[in-house]
Design an enzyme around this catalytic site. Sequence first.
Site, PDB file in Angstrom:
ATOM      1  N   VAL A 143       0.854  -1.182   0.000  1.00 41.89           N
ATOM      2  CA  VAL A 143       0.000   0.000   0.000  1.00 41.89           C
ATOM      3  C   VAL A 143       0.890   1.232   0.000  1.00 41.89           C
ATOM      4  CG1 VAL A 143      -1.814   1.215   1.258  1.00 41.89           C
ATOM      5  CG2 VAL A 143      -1.643  -1.275   1.405  1.00 41.89           C
ATOM      6  N   CYS A 144       0.605   2.180  -0.853  1.00 41.37           N
ATOM      7  CA  CYS A 144       1.407   3.408  -0.903  1.00 41.37           C
ATOM      8  C   CYS A 144       1.228   4.195   0.388  1.00 41.37           C
ATOM      9  CB  CYS A 144       1.010   4.263  -2.089  1.00 41.37           C
ATOM     10  SG  CYS A 144       1.882   5.846  -2.116  1.00 41.37           S
ATOM     11  N   ALA A 145       2.354   4.502   1.040  1.00 42.19           N
ATOM     12  CA  ALA A 145       2.317   5.188   2.336  1.00 42.19           C
ATOM     13  C   ALA A 145       1.668   6.569   2.226  1.00 42.19           C
ATOM     14  CB  ALA A 145       3.728   5.314   2.894  1.00 42.19           C
TER      15      ALA A 145
END
Lengths: 105, 105, 113, 113, 139, 139
Positions: F97-99
């Site tokens: 998941v993109c931070a």
Amino acid sequence: MNKPLPALHIVNKSPFAASSLEQCLQRLAVGDSLLLIEDAVYAAITEEIWDGLRTQPNKPARILALSPDLCQRGLADKSLAEGIEQVDYAGFVELVTTHNPIHSW
Amino acid sequence: MNKPLPALHIVNKSPFAASSLEQCLQRLAVGDSLLLIEDAVYAAITEEIWDGLRTQPNKPARILALSPDLCQRGLADKSLAEGIEQVDYAGFVELVTTHNPIHSW
Amino acid sequence: MSAKRIMFVLRNGKTAGPSTDERIEVAMMAQAFDQEVHLAYLDDGVFTLAAGPDDLAALLAKIEESDISHIWVEQQSLAERGLADLVLPDLFAVLDRHQIIELMGQMHMVIPG
Amino acid sequence: MSAKRIMFVLRNGKTAGPSTDERIEVAMMAQAFDQEVHLAYLDDGVFTLAAGPDDLAALLAKIEESDISHIWVEQQSLAERGLADLVLPDLFAVLDRHQIIELMGQMHMVIPG
Amino acid sequence: MHWRPPDDRTVRHAQYKETALKFALLVLKAPFQHQASASALAFARASLDQGHQLVRVFFYEEGVQNANRLAAPSAPDTNLVHLWSNLASEQGVDLVVCASAGLRRGLREANLAPGFRISGLGQLIEATIIADRLVTFGG
Amino acid sequence: MHWRPPDDRTVRHAQYKETALKFALLVLKAPFQHQASASALAFARASLDQGHQLVRVFFYEEGVQNANRLAAPSAPDTNLVHLWSNLASEQGVDLVVCASAGLRRGLREANLAPGFRISGLGQLIEATIIADRLVTFGG
């Protein structure tokens, strides 16, 4: 493998609601194929959608519609517009292996 | 107040990307007005979009474009298509008071 | 306070998925509050009525359970999508576009779907 | 491993809002990984280039900072939207549709926007 | 079958002007996904500025994400979650998140931003019944 | 400027068949918002069934909602968050998941579903570099 592969164009929006199918068709290169998934499968059962294709510079080498998405929409028994093939997820994966890039519109 | 008010139709999608403006225009009653907000303001600066209006059964009494949305898109200085007015949020609220129902497409 | 006429306009296909259920839930809730609920299937919304007998039966069961009795399907939307011969339950009345427009003008509220 | 040619295709207007920034962020990251990054403005994406001198200057600053040097704008998309006379920074090259198609065919990856 | 104003339209709160109407808003999109949330907020402020009454803002479908306290965009002045919370604290606007739509999307009391409350879909219908107008954003 | 396979294509993990390719997937929509998440999951399973390697599934923009542990739809068999977690535990697929996209939308370690990890956008680019194909869902 030095020869470039044709691109696979994936459209997922209804042609009645969105312009992405039309906009995709305007950007096909010779030999590219078109895969209709999700609401774009509505295009597969509608002959008139494809009339405009004659005016496009390049026709897709193959036009395919994802059968589970047709099925989920109760369209499995409908006859598809001329020249459109059905493909399942295994076929979708196969298409991805034989094309590049994979262009989602 | 026994007389029914005209409806306000609100469209928020680009006419180049979505069919909702066209589909809205097909469902106008006499006296209804049309408000273009968000990406639908792109329609306000494009004369050709409105050519098809002549073939529609009913024309909107007024066509308005939300000025902050035009502004945000750098279109504030563009000339609008014939007959289209600009309106700010105060004007949007005013339109809601003088129309009913408010129909978002 | 008298009941309001609220029309739920269902214009989307299936990609939005579960949202379709969420729109029907609102309509059922409005009916539970004794409002005069109308469902109008327009544009790609008519495709959701073609989604096979099981889906249609499930929808019909929900609608009947909630006593929603005004259900309209636009004839032109069906015809444009090659669904003119779609067989629908009696509860679904196919209306001409100008009839739909007239009905919409009589609503107190219109909620898009 | 040689660099990949990755094209970011920007085709949406502004309603999607901050997502436009998120697409540019990916492109900048790809450039930071020394890939050959291409930005292609098509369809409503060209409207985002008309969003006033301040917005364009901010975009240009980001692009220059990240060393992205292949930026293409489709002439037909501009013309269809009445933007044929849009003045763009030198970094933005206006290409004909058939040139865009040819470029797309040379990419390893295409990421939609 | 003509349009009639609801019977309670003559009863009005003192702070509202004579021609004031009661508005209900319905927000269906997440703040980062779509401009709809920003449009709804601007409309809400403009309607209050003109002396209208905002009966309720109801957040449904992806709109429930507007109430997510944990959302932290890089530019705080564009943080729509905060801006909605401010509207509630300054003007006492009732911001209601649909419980079932929230549950499906992981929105719970634990991550609810100030000024929002979680309640049933009935709150939307109730607002619709009370209000003179319903305006939907992000349909 | 012809298309060339990446130089590392000849090096392949033993468990994959000779003609196997490396796929990376990018998911951009939330599970309740759009069919994209379900399509991506079905594609992921089908590609593994055919002996291809799934380098990584990267969740960006609204797609980060696929990793929200708190999401609880009424029908558990349609709970895409669980179905992604199952894919990770059964097949060891790397779900990232993109931070920054997650931070903007309130997705944190505290509400991360099993099998997902939060990391930087660089993980998408890295996957793109390693993979033979990138397929985007929900563009």
